[in-house]
Write an enzyme that holds these catalytic residues in place. Structure first.
Site, PDB file in Angstrom:
ATOM      1  N   CYS A 234       0.870  -1.188   0.000  1.00 12.40           N
ATOM      2  CA  CYS A 234       0.000   0.000   0.000  1.00 12.40           C
ATOM      3  C   CYS A 234       0.899   1.227   0.000  1.00 12.40           C
ATOM      4  CB  CYS A 234      -0.968  -0.024   1.190  1.00 12.40           C
ATOM      5  SG  CYS A 234      -0.191   0.016   2.814  1.00 12.40           S
TER       6      CYS A 234
ATOM      7  N   CYS B  31      -1.230   0.661   7.451  1.00 10.20           N
ATOM      8  CA  CYS B  31      -2.667   0.364   7.616  1.00 10.20           C
ATOM      9  C   CYS B  31      -3.076  -0.849   6.782  1.00 10.20           C
ATOM     10  CB  CYS B  31      -3.531   1.576   7.245  1.00 10.20           C
ATOM     11  SG  CYS B  31      -3.214   3.046   8.252  1.00 10.20           S
TER      12      CYS B  31
ATOM     13  N   SER C  81      -1.739  -2.684   4.023  1.00  6.07           N
ATOM     14  CA  SER C  81      -0.918  -3.858   3.672  1.00  6.07           C
ATOM     15  C   SER C  81      -0.504  -4.690   4.883  1.00  6.07           C
ATOM     16  CB  SER C  81       0.280  -3.491   2.783  1.00  6.07           C
ATOM     17  OG  SER C  81       1.134  -2.570   3.396  1.00  6.07           O
TER      18      SER C  81
ATOM     19  N   ASP D 143      -8.194   3.909   1.500  1.00  8.40           N
ATOM     20  CA  ASP D 143      -7.195   4.292   2.492  1.00  8.40           C
ATOM     21  C   ASP D 143      -7.918   4.739   3.767  1.00  8.40           C
ATOM     22  OD1 ASP D 143      -5.222   5.443   3.984  1.00  8.40           O
ATOM     23  OD2 ASP D 143      -4.361   6.593   2.340  1.00  8.40           O
TER      24      ASP D 143
HETATM   25  P1  4NP Z   1      -1.714   2.798   4.202  1.00  7.17           P
HETATM   26  O1  4NP Z   1      -2.332   4.135   4.816  1.00  7.17           O
HETATM   27  O2  4NP Z   1      -1.202   3.155   2.815  1.00  7.17           O
HETATM   28  O3  4NP Z   1      -2.879   1.875   4.144  1.00  7.17           O
HETATM   29  O4  4NP Z   1      -0.619   2.358   5.142  1.00  7.17           O
HETATM   30  C1  4NP Z   1      -1.635   5.346   4.889  1.00  7.17           C
HETATM   31  C2  4NP Z   1      -0.788   5.584   5.923  1.00  7.17           C
HETATM   32  C3  4NP Z   1      -0.131   6.787   6.022  1.00  7.17           C
HETATM   33  C4  4NP Z   1      -0.346   7.763   5.064  1.00  7.17           C
HETATM   34  C5  4NP Z   1      -1.200   7.514   4.007  1.00  7.17           C
HETATM   35  C6  4NP Z   1      -1.843   6.305   3.913  1.00  7.17           C
HETATM   36  N1  4NP Z   1       0.284   9.008   5.166  1.00  7.17           N
HETATM   37  O5  4NP Z   1       0.028   9.889   4.327  1.00  7.17           O
HETATM   38  O6  4NP Z   1       1.114   9.223   6.087  1.00  7.17           O
END
Ligand code: 4NP
Length: 152
Positions: free
Chosen positions: A7, A12, A14, A123
Site C-alpha cells: 500500500c 494500515c 498492507s 485508504d
Molecule cells: P496505508 O495508509 O497506505 O494503508 O498504510 C496510509 C498511511 C499513512 C499515510 C497515508 C496512507 N500518510 O500519508 O502518512
C-alpha cells in the site's frame, strides 16, 4: 510461494492484508511466505497504525510484530506475486519494477473479489475506526479468494 502486500504507508492496509493472509496460510498448513511494503517511505520502521492493530486484535490476529518498509526493485525478483491495495499503488509499483516482464507480477487486491462493489481498498488513514473494519472485511474476502486462486 512468496506474496508481498503493498500500500502507500505500509502501516494500515498492507500490514492488515499480511496479517489476514498469513493467518489463513497457517490455518491451511501452507508453506508460503508473506511480507508487506509501502510505495512511500514516510513511516519506515514503524509499527502498524494503532487502529489497524486494534481492529485485527479484536478479530484474533496479532500484527504488532510487523514494521513498515519501503518497496524496492528487488522485491519483483524475490516475490512470486505482489498485490496492490489501490490503483495508485499499482501504478507506482510498476514504476519501481526492474522490467516490464517482472512488472506483470503486480496485481490489484480487489481483482480477487470481483463480486465486491469496490475495486480498490480505501485508504483508512484519515478516517475513523469504521474504515479499518471495512478494510478488514474486504481483505478477508479477497485473501480467501487469492489463496484459492493460487492453489488452483
Ligand atoms: P496505508 O495508509 O497506505 O494503508 O498504510 C496510509 C498511511 C499513512 C499515510 C497515508 C496512507 N500518510 O500519508 O502518512
Amino acid at each position: 510461494m512468496k506474496i508481498l502486500l503493498v500500500c502507500l504507508g505500509n502501516i494500515c492496509r498492507s500490514p492488515m492484508a499480511e496479517g489476514i493472509l498469513r493467518h489463513m496460510i497457517a490455518e491451511q498448513g501452507l508453506d508460503w511466505r508473506t511480507d508487506s511494503a509501502g510505495t512511500g517511505d514516510y513511516h519506515v520502521g514503524e509499527q502498524p497504525d494503532k487502529r489497524a492493530m486494534k481492529t485485527m486484535r479484536e478479530r484474533g490476529i496479532d500484527i504488532s510484530d510487523l514494521r513498515a518498509r519501503h518497496l524496492r526493485a528487488s522485491d519483483f525478483e524475490e516475490f512470486d506475486l505482489l498485490v496492490a491495495m489501490d490503483a495508485n499503488n499499482l501504478h507506482n509499483m510498476r514504476q519501481v519494477a526492474p522490467s516490464h516482464e517482472l512488472a506483470k507480477k503486480a496485481r490489484l487486491m480487489m481483482d480477487y473479489a470481483p463480486a465486491h462493489p469496490l475495486r480498490e481498498v480505501p485508504d483508512p488513514y484519515f478516517g475513523g475506526d469504521e474504515g479499518f473494519v471495512e478494510v478488514y472485511e474486504m481483505l478477508t474476502v479477497a485473501c480467501r479468494n487469492l489463496i484459492d486462486d493460487v492453489r488452483r
